[in-house]
Design an enzyme around this catalytic site. Sequence first.
Site, PDB file in Angstrom:
ATOM      1  N   SER A 103      -2.041  10.641  75.376  1.00  0.00           N
ATOM      2  CA  SER A 103      -0.853  10.162  74.667  1.00  0.00           C
ATOM      3  C   SER A 103      -1.125   8.842  73.954  1.00  0.00           C
ATOM      4  O   SER A 103      -1.896   8.001  74.433  1.00  0.00           O
ATOM      5  CB  SER A 103       0.292   9.962  75.662  1.00  0.00           C
ATOM      6  OG  SER A 103       1.384   9.286  75.061  1.00  0.00           O
TER       7      SER A 103
ATOM      8  N   GLN B 154      -2.888  12.781  71.113  1.00  0.00           N
ATOM      9  CA  GLN B 154      -1.512  12.970  70.636  1.00  0.00           C
ATOM     10  C   GLN B 154      -1.079  11.734  69.859  1.00  0.00           C
ATOM     11  O   GLN B 154      -1.246  10.601  70.322  1.00  0.00           O
ATOM     12  CB  GLN B 154      -0.570  13.207  71.818  1.00  0.00           C
ATOM     13  CG  GLN B 154       0.904  13.273  71.448  1.00  0.00           C
ATOM     14  CD  GLN B 154       1.573  11.912  71.500  1.00  0.00           C
ATOM     15  OE1 GLN B 154       1.152  11.026  72.226  1.00  0.00           O
ATOM     16  NE2 GLN B 154       2.627  11.735  70.708  1.00  0.00           N
TER      17      GLN B 154
ATOM     18  N   TYR C 165       1.903   9.547  67.784  1.00  0.00           N
ATOM     19  CA  TYR C 165       3.247   9.213  67.324  1.00  0.00           C
ATOM     20  C   TYR C 165       3.103   8.497  65.988  1.00  0.00           C
ATOM     21  O   TYR C 165       2.258   7.608  65.839  1.00  0.00           O
ATOM     22  CB  TYR C 165       3.972   8.294  68.309  1.00  0.00           C
ATOM     23  CG  TYR C 165       4.478   8.987  69.548  1.00  0.00           C
ATOM     24  CD1 TYR C 165       5.354  10.061  69.458  1.00  0.00           C
ATOM     25  CD2 TYR C 165       4.103   8.538  70.818  1.00  0.00           C
ATOM     26  CE1 TYR C 165       5.825  10.689  70.606  1.00  0.00           C
ATOM     27  CE2 TYR C 165       4.570   9.154  71.964  1.00  0.00           C
ATOM     28  CZ  TYR C 165       5.428  10.224  71.846  1.00  0.00           C
ATOM     29  OH  TYR C 165       5.892  10.851  72.971  1.00  0.00           O
TER      30      TYR C 165
ATOM     31  N   THR D 191       3.316  14.743  67.511  1.00  0.00           N
ATOM     32  CA  THR D 191       4.640  14.954  68.106  1.00  0.00           C
ATOM     33  C   THR D 191       5.723  14.684  67.074  1.00  0.00           C
ATOM     34  O   THR D 191       5.755  13.618  66.452  1.00  0.00           O
ATOM     35  CB  THR D 191       4.831  14.046  69.335  1.00  0.00           C
ATOM     36  OG1 THR D 191       3.865  14.409  70.328  1.00  0.00           O
ATOM     37  CG2 THR D 191       6.229  14.203  69.914  1.00  0.00           C
TER      38      THR D 191
ATOM     39  N   LYS E 112       3.724  19.445  67.693  1.00  0.00           N
ATOM     40  CA  LYS E 112       4.460  19.554  68.960  1.00  0.00           C
ATOM     41  C   LYS E 112       5.925  19.186  68.772  1.00  0.00           C
ATOM     42  O   LYS E 112       6.246  18.162  68.172  1.00  0.00           O
ATOM     43  CB  LYS E 112       3.819  18.618  70.000  1.00  0.00           C
ATOM     44  CG  LYS E 112       4.478  18.626  71.375  1.00  0.00           C
ATOM     45  CD  LYS E 112       3.687  17.734  72.330  1.00  0.00           C
ATOM     46  CE  LYS E 112       4.265  17.756  73.726  1.00  0.00           C
ATOM     47  NZ  LYS E 112       5.547  17.034  73.829  1.00  0.00           N
TER      48      LYS E 112
ATOM     49  N   HIS F 268      10.358  18.546  74.489  1.00  0.00           N
ATOM     50  CA  HIS F 268       9.899  17.286  75.069  1.00  0.00           C
ATOM     51  C   HIS F 268      10.206  17.221  76.568  1.00  0.00           C
ATOM     52  O   HIS F 268      10.577  16.180  77.110  1.00  0.00           O
ATOM     53  CB  HIS F 268      10.536  16.079  74.354  1.00  0.00           C
ATOM     54  CG  HIS F 268       9.632  14.889  74.253  1.00  0.00           C
ATOM     55  ND1 HIS F 268       8.878  14.617  73.144  1.00  0.00           N
ATOM     56  CD2 HIS F 268       9.344  13.893  75.133  1.00  0.00           C
ATOM     57  CE1 HIS F 268       8.185  13.506  73.339  1.00  0.00           C
ATOM     58  NE2 HIS F 268       8.438  13.051  74.545  1.00  0.00           N
TER      59      HIS F 268
ATOM     60  N   ARG G  85      13.549  15.842  77.688  1.00  0.00           N
ATOM     61  CA  ARG G  85      13.715  14.390  77.665  1.00  0.00           C
ATOM     62  C   ARG G  85      14.297  13.862  76.355  1.00  0.00           C
ATOM     63  O   ARG G  85      14.431  12.656  76.178  1.00  0.00           O
ATOM     64  CB  ARG G  85      12.363  13.721  77.931  1.00  0.00           C
ATOM     65  CG  ARG G  85      11.856  13.972  79.338  1.00  0.00           C
ATOM     66  CD  ARG G  85      10.395  13.621  79.496  1.00  0.00           C
ATOM     67  NE  ARG G  85      10.099  12.216  79.275  1.00  0.00           N
ATOM     68  CZ  ARG G  85      10.325  11.236  80.158  1.00  0.00           C
ATOM     69  NH1 ARG G  85      10.905  11.525  81.320  1.00  0.00           N
ATOM     70  NH2 ARG G  85       9.992   9.999  79.890  1.00  0.00           N
TER      71      ARG G  85
END
Length: 384
Positions: A106, A127, A129, A155, A251, A275, A278
Site C-alpha cells: 500500500s 498500490q 493512491y 485504487t 481497484k 474497499h 470501508r
Amino acid sequence: MPSLEISDLKALAKRRVPKMFFDYADSGAWTEGTYRANEADYHKIKLRQRVLVDMTNRSLATTMIGQKVSMPVALSPTGLTGMQHADGEMLAAQAAEEFGVPFTLSTMSICSIEDVASVTTKPFWFQLYVMKDRDFVRNLIDRAKAAKCSALVLTLDLQILGQRHKDLRNGLSAPPKFTPKHIWQMATRPGWCLKMMKTQRRGFGNIVGHAKNVSDLSSLSAWTAEQFDPKLSWDDVAWIKQLWGGPLILKGILDPEDARMAAKTGADAIIVSNHGGRQLDGAASSISMLPRIVDAVGGDIEIHIDGGIRSGQDILKAVALGARGTYIGRPFLYGLGAGGKTGVRLALDILRKELDITMALCGKRDILDVDRDILDSDAGQLPR
C-alpha cells in the site's frame, strides 16, 4: 489450541495487537452493513457435491495478469500493516513470495517500497493512491519501477475518506496519537511493544521524507488530510497508465457501467471491490456484484475480486462466478497480528487446504476448470 480457521487467527490477533490497530483492520464504515454483507453473501452461495470422480493430481496453479501464482490469491494492499506487527509489510511480502502468490504494498504502508524490496527476491505489486501533488505521484511510480514492481494497482474508490466510527472512537490518526488510553492499550500487549521497540519502521515509509514538507510524523497529518484528490477522473487513469508503462490493475469497481469504462482504459485487470466495506456503507457486497460485472465485461478484461473472503470455499465460489483472482486483506492481517511471518504463512496454508479439498468434493481437479457448474442454483440464493 491449533489455528484451523481464519477466525482462530483473528481471535489470537485480537489478543496480541493493541485495540486501536486491531480495530483499524477489523472495521467498516458507518453501520458496517456492507462490511458484514461482504462475508454473509458468500454463505448464500451453495455448492454441488459430486461423487465417484477422479480427485487425484489436483492443481490450484493459475495466472493473474499473466503472472504465475500457486493459487488464485493475492495479498491486498492494506494501510498500517506494520502496526499489526513490527515490519509487517516486509514479513508478509516474504511469506507471500515463499508461497508463490503476489503481495501488494500500500501507498499508506509503514515499511517503504525500498524496505520490502530489500527483503524479497521476486517482484511484488504496488498500490497507488493519486494525490494532488502530482510530483509525489510521479516519484512513487519511479520508486516502484526502481524496485522492479511487476504490477501497479490503482485504487479508485478513496477520493474521499469514508467515516469509520471505530477509528474515530479510538482516536486513530495519521500519525497515531498516544494518549493515556492508547498507552494503556499498548502496555497490555507487551509482546507487540517489544517487537516494535526493535524496529525503526514506525512511520509511513513511502511518504515521510519523500513528500513536500513532510519530514517527520508530526507534519504527516496535515498532508494526508489535504492530499487525496476528489477530482480524480478517468483522464487520470490514462495518465497513470502512460507514466507506469507496465501491467495496470484498477481497484474499486462495483458497478457494471464503471466496469465498462475501466475496460476501455486498456488496463490489464479490474478488482471488484467496495474497499472492504470501508467506504460507501450501504453498497452491495463485492460477491453479489461479481456476476453482473463478469456478464458486462468478462470478455474484455481480466476480473479479480476482494472483500469478504474468509475461507478457501469463498475463493472457490468467486472463481466459479468468473473471478480470475481473489485478494485477501483481513485474513493475512489476522495471521500477521497473531504470529508475524509464520502467521501469514499459516493463513495462506489454511486457505489453500480449504480451497483444495472443496474443489475436489465439487468434482474438479484443476482450478482452471472451475466455473458456475459447481454451484447449485436451486439451493440458497445466488448473487444476481
